[in-house]
Design a protein around this motif. Sequence first.
Motif, PDB file in Angstrom:
ATOM      1  N   ARG A  59      32.677  69.544 144.773  1.00 17.79           N
ATOM      2  CA  ARG A  59      32.495  70.692 143.889  1.00 17.79           C
ATOM      3  C   ARG A  59      33.815  71.316 143.462  1.00 17.79           C
ATOM      4  NH1 ARG A  59      28.499  73.854 147.820  1.00 17.79           N
ATOM      5  NH2 ARG A  59      29.759  72.685 149.316  1.00 17.79           N
ATOM      6  N   LEU A  60      34.883  71.012 144.190  1.00 19.96           N
ATOM      7  CA  LEU A  60      36.180  71.600 143.876  1.00 19.96           C
ATOM      8  C   LEU A  60      37.044  70.691 143.016  1.00 19.96           C
ATOM      9  CD1 LEU A  60      36.921  73.134 147.384  1.00 19.96           C
ATOM     10  CD2 LEU A  60      36.362  74.386 145.298  1.00 19.96           C
ATOM     11  N   LEU A  61      36.595  69.458 142.813  1.00 23.33           N
ATOM     12  CA  LEU A  61      37.356  68.553 141.957  1.00 23.33           C
ATOM     13  C   LEU A  61      37.273  69.056 140.515  1.00 23.33           C
ATOM     14  CD1 LEU A  61      36.202  65.107 143.403  1.00 23.33           C
ATOM     15  CD2 LEU A  61      38.301  66.366 143.921  1.00 23.33           C
ATOM     16  N   GLY A  62      38.407  69.277 139.905  1.00 26.45           N
ATOM     17  CA  GLY A  62      38.427  69.789 138.549  1.00 26.45           C
ATOM     18  C   GLY A  62      38.293  71.298 138.457  1.00 26.45           C
ATOM     19  N   ALA A  63      38.293  72.002 139.603  1.00 27.53           N
ATOM     20  CA  ALA A  63      38.200  73.460 139.572  1.00 27.53           C
ATOM     21  C   ALA A  63      39.432  74.055 138.896  1.00 27.53           C
ATOM     22  CB  ALA A  63      38.066  73.997 140.988  1.00 27.53           C
ATOM     23  N   MET A  64      39.255  75.235 138.289  1.00 31.35           N
ATOM     24  CA  MET A  64      40.345  75.906 137.575  1.00 31.35           C
ATOM     25  C   MET A  64      40.536  77.306 138.128  1.00 31.35           C
ATOM     26  SD  MET A  64      39.424  75.047 133.621  1.00 31.35           S
ATOM     27  CE  MET A  64      37.978  76.120 133.750  1.00 31.35           C
ATOM     28  N   GLY A  65      41.779  77.811 138.005  1.00 27.92           N
ATOM     29  CA  GLY A  65      42.059  79.192 138.348  1.00 27.92           C
ATOM     30  C   GLY A  65      41.987  79.448 139.838  1.00 27.92           C
ATOM     31  N   THR A  66      41.854  80.705 140.198  1.00 28.66           N
ATOM     32  CA  THR A  66      41.812  81.103 141.596  1.00 28.66           C
ATOM     33  C   THR A  66      40.419  80.858 142.162  1.00 28.66           C
ATOM     34  OG1 THR A  66      43.488  82.800 141.211  1.00 28.66           O
ATOM     35  CG2 THR A  66      42.148  83.009 143.201  1.00 28.66           C
ATOM     36  N   VAL A  67      40.370  80.188 143.311  1.00 30.48           N
ATOM     37  CA  VAL A  67      39.101  79.905 143.971  1.00 30.48           C
ATOM     38  C   VAL A  67      39.186  80.376 145.416  1.00 30.48           C
ATOM     39  CG1 VAL A  67      38.512  77.942 142.504  1.00 30.48           C
ATOM     40  CG2 VAL A  67      39.848  77.573 144.584  1.00 30.48           C
ATOM     41  N   GLU A  68      38.007  80.595 145.996  1.00 32.10           N
ATOM     42  CA  GLU A  68      37.921  80.946 147.409  1.00 32.10           C
ATOM     43  C   GLU A  68      37.355  79.744 148.158  1.00 32.10           C
ATOM     44  OE1 GLU A  68      37.195  85.758 147.020  1.00 32.10           O
ATOM     45  OE2 GLU A  68      35.465  84.431 147.277  1.00 32.10           O
ATOM     46  N   VAL A  69      38.036  79.360 149.227  1.00 34.63           N
ATOM     47  CA  VAL A  69      37.649  78.152 149.945  1.00 34.63           C
ATOM     48  C   VAL A  69      37.652  78.391 151.448  1.00 34.63           C
ATOM     49  CG1 VAL A  69      38.482  76.568 148.162  1.00 34.63           C
ATOM     50  CG2 VAL A  69      40.034  77.320 149.967  1.00 34.63           C
ATOM     51  N   VAL A  70      36.861  77.563 152.147  1.00 30.64           N
ATOM     52  CA  VAL A  70      36.863  77.530 153.607  1.00 30.64           C
ATOM     53  C   VAL A  70      37.567  76.246 154.027  1.00 30.64           C
ATOM     54  CG1 VAL A  70      35.460  77.501 155.694  1.00 30.64           C
ATOM     55  CG2 VAL A  70      34.706  78.813 153.697  1.00 30.64           C
ATOM     56  N   VAL A  71      38.660  76.389 154.772  1.00 31.09           N
ATOM     57  CA  VAL A  71      39.440  75.238 155.225  1.00 31.09           C
ATOM     58  C   VAL A  71      39.189  75.058 156.721  1.00 31.09           C
ATOM     59  CG1 VAL A  71      41.743  74.237 155.452  1.00 31.09           C
ATOM     60  CG2 VAL A  71      41.197  75.694 153.485  1.00 31.09           C
ATOM     61  N   ARG A  72      38.527  73.957 157.072  1.00 33.50           N
ATOM     62  CA  ARG A  72      38.242  73.698 158.485  1.00 33.50           C
ATOM     63  C   ARG A  72      39.336  72.822 159.082  1.00 33.50           C
ATOM     64  NH1 ARG A  72      32.318  71.552 159.213  1.00 33.50           N
ATOM     65  NH2 ARG A  72      31.611  72.271 157.191  1.00 33.50           N
TER      66      ARG A  72
END
Length: 806
Positions: free
Chosen positions: A54-67
């Motif tokens: 879902r994050l492939l090709g995302a633009m701008g500022t995003v919020e993510v969970v990094v495990r």
Amino acid sequence: MRRFRTLFVGSVIALSITALVLPAQAQSGTVTAQVDGSGFSTSTQTAQDVLDNRLLGAMGTVEVVVRLGDAPLTQALRARATNERTAASSMSRDQQQAYVADLERDQDGLLAQMQSLGAKEIGRLTHALNAVILSVDAAQLPTIAGMAGVTSVNPLVHYELADREVNDAIGATAAIESGVTGRGVKVAVFDSGIDYTHKELSGPGTLEAYARAYCGNEAATAPFSPACGTAYNNPAPADLFPSAKVYGGFDFVGEVWPNGPGGFSDADRSEDPNPLDLEGHGTHVADIVAGREGVAPNAQLLAVKVCSAVSGSCNGVALLKGVEFALDPNGDGSISDAVDVFNLSLSSSYGQIDDDLSLAVANATQLGVVVVASAGNQGDRPYIHGSPAATPGVIGVAQTTVPSASALFIKTPAIPTGVQVIPQSWAAAPIAQAAPLTYIATNLGTQRGCTDAQGTSPFTAGQLAGQIVLVDRGGCPISFKAANVARAGGVAMVLANNVAQGPFDPPPSFSFAGDDAAKTIPVYSITLAAGNLLKSNSLNQNAQVDPATAANVFGSVVTTSSRGPNNSFNAIKPDISAPGASVSAIAGSGTNREPFGGTSGAAPVVAGSAALLLEKFPEATPREVAARLMNTASPAIQINPAVAPGVLAPVARIGAGEVRPNAALNATTMAFAIDPIFNLPFASSFPASLSFGYHAVSEPITLRQRLLIQNLSDRPRSYTISSGFRSRNGTGVTLETPERVRIGPGGRRLVTVRLRIDPTDLPEWTMNGGVFGGDGFRLNGIPAGIPGVEAVPGLETDGYLTISSG
């Protein structure tokens, strides 16, 4: 035949297990844990494996969970313990603190690297997960995914309880908070059964309980266990069923119809006293009616299992026997124990009054039962409104959008303003994305995205990597298509409708039919016209979708909701509307919930509203319940506020408008027609609408109906009566009523409503029995004032009477 499908409860939930290796004799204050490589080792993972599709090709500022790779404290504790009860004490307090400190030190080191890329820390976890939550420019995500120790990078997802959302919007929450909860009211759910073990329906909420309910007295460790043999669905254990919430029920259809040797024959139907839901549809409906966060949370439920667990059909024999059962659940020959409300989230298109089920439920209304049924999900086509909802006296329910519903736009260089897309509620949440738009026209399989008869996907692994994929509707359920796209690396899927729609109609929404891989990417639908436009000028261009530009479309009709009028009498149907995509209980899951849509989800909102009314007004007749609900519904429902704000949906699509149960509870006036155009024995149960029927007119004519207005208050009131046309300006048609009437406390007054038609002023009739005959939008016309769209006279005249006092 039921037209809505949902998740089959036999689907498998895959759990990713992290194995731990702990030292046999750790030093005091020091405990280590590491992943052994079974699913989380970074040594064999690439950045692309780590980064969620879902994050492939995302633009701008995003919020993510990094495990991160090391196990969180909960898993470390559990790995050292023999069972859940001893886990908390498997490490001393000092050891636990030391373990968390080690995790935090590792997090600090990675966070420093991430912050050098401009990432901002939102939060971190060490107990339930070993993870950090970041806000970061999407361009940095591949770098973060490639860092040593990072095992996954997923979008941060915000969750909403749509049941509460719907309840708040329609006024059910206000009714519940005032103390009206449906207590003492019994609702029969005619459906695929009810999972009475689910937590939301006051069950134990465990998989073990569902397994016992499924297998009866036989040993079982999980639902659908082979240990059950063929004797599944035996009489339920007495400690599970009946229950306080699901006080009774019966299975009239069995588990194999219509897939047995006889096909659709009654030979494939079996009966047993356990109405457990093995398909899921009925559990969703039951939860919306009377679950813990349902519209009437203290109502009781009767599970009338009449719909198949293995198809989208409901057995005709089972339905008829079910009506008998709901009128006399204890079988003593007396209807003294009849339920108060029927809910039938099922439909057969182009409903006829001579249908046996229609007559059976109409007779039930004569005994005081309020009957609520789905209009159907066949869209904006004249007369397609289904039975039994098309029956006079049955409250037929159309579907409107939930409060959080939004319309997004997919934009390309060739179409900078974009075309409207509708995100599917069961798929991954939309995020800002920009990726090439592809449509593979190699063959019908690639165009539709369906797996072939041999079980082979039309796409190869990696073929769609990093692309937004356009596919055509047809051939298989949309979720199967999306799963194939996701497995081939697509970052989003766009489904083009294969049926023409009106100029302002939004794209359709679809239910989830299985394959959880479909939930890993955003899935959108578009209209047929929009699909053709994208194919003609935007393929292989960079397509963009940005939720920040979404337009809210609450208060609009759902395009798949079936249109009226009634096929037998040319009478107003549907009667009322309700939001139809509530989050509700998943059968066989114990506690889980998911969105559930269609008019199948709208009907139980109205059934729950009826239960609220019957608690406060236990002597109310079905007609009075319908009148209260219809009189107080909100008529301000639009077709598509995202592209045509202010264009109202016609009565033939929404009836009286969207239900408002709290307003119905507090109404001080009630009104309904008393001169039905139907010459039928059950006319006393007709709803509140004023229908004048069909008339072939060659010269001016005046039609008359009488309206009964009742003052429910304890003081005299003076009413003004006005009328207004809705989907066209009323040229050639006028409606006349008294301007004012005065009614004493608790009194009634009959008024005459005259409909005058002058055919010389009517617009030219352009519909026919050919290609235009089934397009409901051609009846509406196009109002003046829409930028870039030419006004077209409407062929259908409809509207509302407004009765007002102060």
